[in-house]
Scaffold this motif. Structure first.
Motif, short mmCIF file in Angstrom:
data_model
loop_
_atom_site.label_atom_id
_atom_site.label_comp_id
_atom_site.label_asym_id
_atom_site.label_seq_id
_atom_site.Cartn_x
_atom_site.Cartn_y
_atom_site.Cartn_z
N THR A 35 0.83 -1.21 0.00
CA THR A 35 0.00 0.00 0.00
C THR A 35 0.86 1.26 0.00
O THR A 35 0.66 2.17 -0.81
N LEU A 36 1.84 1.33 0.92
CA LEU A 36 2.69 2.52 1.02
C LEU A 36 3.54 2.71 -0.23
O LEU A 36 3.75 3.85 -0.69
N GLY A 37 4.03 1.60 -0.79
CA GLY A 37 4.84 1.70 -2.01
C GLY A 37 4.04 2.26 -3.17
O GLY A 37 4.52 3.12 -3.92
N ILE A 38 2.80 1.80 -3.31
CA ILE A 38 1.95 2.28 -4.40
C ILE A 38 1.59 3.75 -4.18
O ILE A 38 1.59 4.56 -5.11
N VAL A 39 1.26 4.10 -2.92
CA VAL A 39 0.94 5.50 -2.61
C VAL A 39 2.11 6.41 -2.97
O VAL A 39 1.95 7.45 -3.63
N ALA A 40 3.31 6.01 -2.53
CA ALA A 40 4.50 6.82 -2.81
C ALA A 40 4.73 6.95 -4.30
O ALA A 40 5.04 8.04 -4.81
N ILE A 280 10.44 -0.50 -3.69
CA ILE A 280 9.69 -0.55 -2.43
C ILE A 280 8.53 -1.53 -2.56
O ILE A 280 8.28 -2.37 -1.69
N VAL A 281 7.81 -1.42 -3.68
CA VAL A 281 6.68 -2.32 -3.92
C VAL A 281 7.18 -3.76 -4.06
O VAL A 281 6.56 -4.71 -3.55
N ALA A 282 8.33 -3.94 -4.72
CA ALA A 282 8.87 -5.29 -4.93
C ALA A 282 9.24 -5.94 -3.60
O ALA A 282 8.95 -7.12 -3.37
N VAL A 283 9.88 -5.17 -2.71
CA VAL A 283 10.25 -5.72 -1.39
C VAL A 283 9.00 -6.14 -0.63
O VAL A 283 8.95 -7.23 -0.04
N ALA A 284 7.98 -5.29 -0.65
CA ALA A 284 6.74 -5.62 0.05
C ALA A 284 6.06 -6.83 -0.59
O ALA A 284 5.54 -7.71 0.11
N ILE A 330 -5.59 -6.68 -2.08
CA ILE A 330 -6.11 -5.71 -1.10
C ILE A 330 -5.13 -4.54 -0.95
O ILE A 330 -5.53 -3.37 -0.95
N GLY A 331 -3.84 -4.86 -0.81
CA GLY A 331 -2.84 -3.80 -0.69
C GLY A 331 -2.80 -2.90 -1.90
O GLY A 331 -2.66 -1.67 -1.78
N THR A 332 -2.96 -3.49 -3.09
CA THR A 332 -2.93 -2.71 -4.33
C THR A 332 -4.13 -1.77 -4.42
O THR A 332 -3.98 -0.59 -4.75
N ILE A 333 -5.32 -2.28 -4.13
CA ILE A 333 -6.53 -1.45 -4.23
C ILE A 333 -6.48 -0.30 -3.23
O ILE A 333 -6.75 0.86 -3.58
N ILE A 334 -6.12 -0.62 -1.98
CA ILE A 334 -6.05 0.44 -0.96
C ILE A 334 -4.98 1.47 -1.35
O ILE A 334 -5.18 2.69 -1.23
N GLY A 335 -3.84 0.99 -1.85
CA GLY A 335 -2.76 1.88 -2.25
C GLY A 335 -3.16 2.79 -3.40
O GLY A 335 -2.82 3.98 -3.40
N MET A 336 -3.87 2.25 -4.38
CA MET A 336 -4.31 3.07 -5.51
C MET A 336 -5.29 4.15 -5.06
O MET A 336 -5.19 5.31 -5.48
N ILE A 337 -6.23 3.77 -4.18
CA ILE A 337 -7.22 4.75 -3.70
C ILE A 337 -6.54 5.86 -2.89
O ILE A 337 -6.75 7.05 -3.14
N LEU A 338 -5.71 5.46 -1.92
CA LEU A 338 -5.03 6.46 -1.09
C LEU A 338 -4.05 7.29 -1.91
O LEU A 338 -3.90 8.50 -1.67
N GLY A 339 -3.38 6.65 -2.88
CA GLY A 339 -2.42 7.37 -3.71
C GLY A 339 -3.08 8.46 -4.53
O GLY A 339 -2.58 9.58 -4.62
N THR A 383 -1.01 1.55 -14.42
CA THR A 383 0.26 0.85 -14.63
C THR A 383 0.89 0.44 -13.30
O THR A 383 1.36 -0.69 -13.14
N VAL A 384 0.89 1.35 -12.35
CA VAL A 384 1.45 1.05 -11.03
C VAL A 384 0.66 -0.07 -10.36
O VAL A 384 1.24 -1.02 -9.81
N GLY A 385 -0.68 0.03 -10.40
CA GLY A 385 -1.51 -1.01 -9.78
C GLY A 385 -1.32 -2.36 -10.43
O GLY A 385 -1.19 -3.38 -9.74
N ALA A 386 -1.27 -2.39 -11.76
CA ALA A 386 -1.10 -3.66 -12.47
C ALA A 386 0.26 -4.27 -12.19
O ALA A 386 0.38 -5.49 -11.97
#
Length: 415
Positions: A35-40, A280-284, A330-339, A383-386
């Motif tokens: 989530t944080l990686g996608i937001v960033a 960051i996203v890859a590590v998570a 779940i992490g991707t969807i939340i990250g995209m929304i918050l981002g 692209t980020v979410g996918a």
């Protein structure tokens, strides 16, 4: 109700309260990390898009989309050229110009500058100099008055204001009884503009077209014609087409060529920042590997029972892929929304942090801009979410494969 077995059990494992709380902690950490990686990533890409858009708008407020010039010297037939190009369906505006690199002198202060001769009313069709005026008026550039409009930083460096005199020195020379002398002329400062870019505010000056032609001994000729087109992204092709329609005798230069290095550097910076933040996203995402490895170890007996009841290795593999994919989804969807929410509101958020801490992150004296712009592109968000979701799916393959290789007899030996 019918449920596919792999999906049903995988989702049940995801919802279940595990005996090992450490596994639950790692799962939550993986989800939060994604989530944080996608937001960033979304916020940074949006800010960079906004920065690029802002800089591009400032550049194109002074630079034309395309320029036609005579490769052999002055363009004497510029009036005919203006009439022809203005009839082109993709030309919004056209204006003649005279351009030279010269020096401006005021006492002991000397500065190089790009001096451009313009017709104020014609220039309004291709640039927004009038909008950027902070003192005086561009309409004071009158034939024979020898007035000059300076960039704000250039005027400050020379120490001049409205009504002061500056000497314009050009590379052209004149033969005098005492030898060869550079051509120079005293001009009166009649206006000051501020674009917000040092390239123009520190290095540009405008004079009247006829005054510039006299200064350079061009007679009735000009350096070329500047064009504003309906679509600046099509400027390279449209400019070439227009030149061909005019007989192909003019040199064509568009804004992508003039500022190629600058925009290439911005594009490279965006790509490198994307790669760095994707790590960051890859590590998570790959934390999911450790999560599922521990889950597989914890569920050895369950796997053995399922295999004994006839579940195939592929179905066992699917169960754990569903579990890991659910965490990533779940992490991707939340990250995209918050981002997207943060990217849209990044300017007030940064302003609030500045007020709270009493600092100013973007000093206009150092940076091109004083506020943090943001331009959210749907393509970047998708692209980020996918990419994040794909990495999450890939991270589940190895532990799910290990679960599928579990032998029932070995797993149940000590149960």
């Amino acid at each position: 109700m019918f449920h596919p077995l792999a999906i049903y059990i995988g989702l049940r494992y995801t919802r279940a309260k595990r005996r090992n709380h450490f596994i639950s902690f790692i799962s939550a950490t993986s989800m939060v990390g994604i989530t944080l990686g996608i937001v960033a990533l979304i916020v940074v890409l949006s800010v960079m898009n906004g920065f690029h858009k802002e800089i591009q708008a400032r550049i194109l407020s002074m630079a034309s989309h395309a320029t036609l010039a005579d490769p052999y010297g002055g363009m004497a037939d510029w009036r005919e050229v203006l009439e022809q190009v203005r009839e082109h369906p993709h030309v919004v505006g056209a204006a003649p110009f005279v351009e030279v690199q010269g020096m401006l002198v005021n006492g002991s202060q000397v500065s190089g500058a790009l001096i451009r001769g313009i017709l104020p009313l014609e220039e309004d069709q291709v640039a927004e100099l009038r909008r950027d005026m902070v003192a005086g008026s561009v309409d004071d550039l009158i034939d024979g008055a020898f007035h000059i409009v300076l960039g704000q930083d250039l005027a400050n460096f020379l120490g001049v204001g409205i009504g002061d005199k500056v000497t314009v020195v050009t590379p052209q020379v004149s033969a005098t009884p005492v030898g060869i002398m550079p051509r120079l002329k005293r001009f009166t400062v009649s206006g000051i503009f501020a674009v917000g870019m040092a390239d123009y505010d520190r290095n540009a000056a405008f004079i009247q077209l006829a005054d510039a032609a006299r200064l350079l001994a061009l007679g009735d000729a000009v350096s070329g014609v500047r064009l504003k087109l309906t679509d600046m992204w099509l400027a390279p092709r449209l400019a070439r087409d227009i030149a061909q329609e005019l007989g192909g005798v003019y040199r064509v230069l568009d804004w992508t060529q003039v500022h190629r290095n600058f925009f290439s550097a911005l594009a490279m910076e965006k790509r490198m920042m994307s790669i760095i933040l994707f790590l960051i996203v890859a590590v998570a995402a790959f934390n999911i590997v450790s999560t599922l490895v521990m889950v597989v170890t914890d569920k050895q007996a369950d796997i053995a029972v399922l295999r004994t009841l006839g579940a195939s290795p592929g179905r066992i593999m699917g169960i754990f892929m569903v579990q890991g994919t659910t965490i990533g989804l779940i992490g991707t969807i939340i990250g995209m929304i918050l981002g997207v929410i943060l990217a849209i509101n990044v300017e007030p958020v940064v302003a609030g942090i500045e007020r709270l801490l009493g600092v100013h992150f973007l000093d206009p004296a150092i940076y091109y801009i004083s506020a943090l712009p943001s331009d959210v592109h749907l393509s970047d968000v998708l692209t980020v979410g996918a990419a994040a979701f794909l990495m999450s799916v890939l991270a589940t393959i190895y532990p799910a494969w290990r679960a599928a290789r579990t032998q029932p007899a070995e797993a149940l030996r000590y149960e």
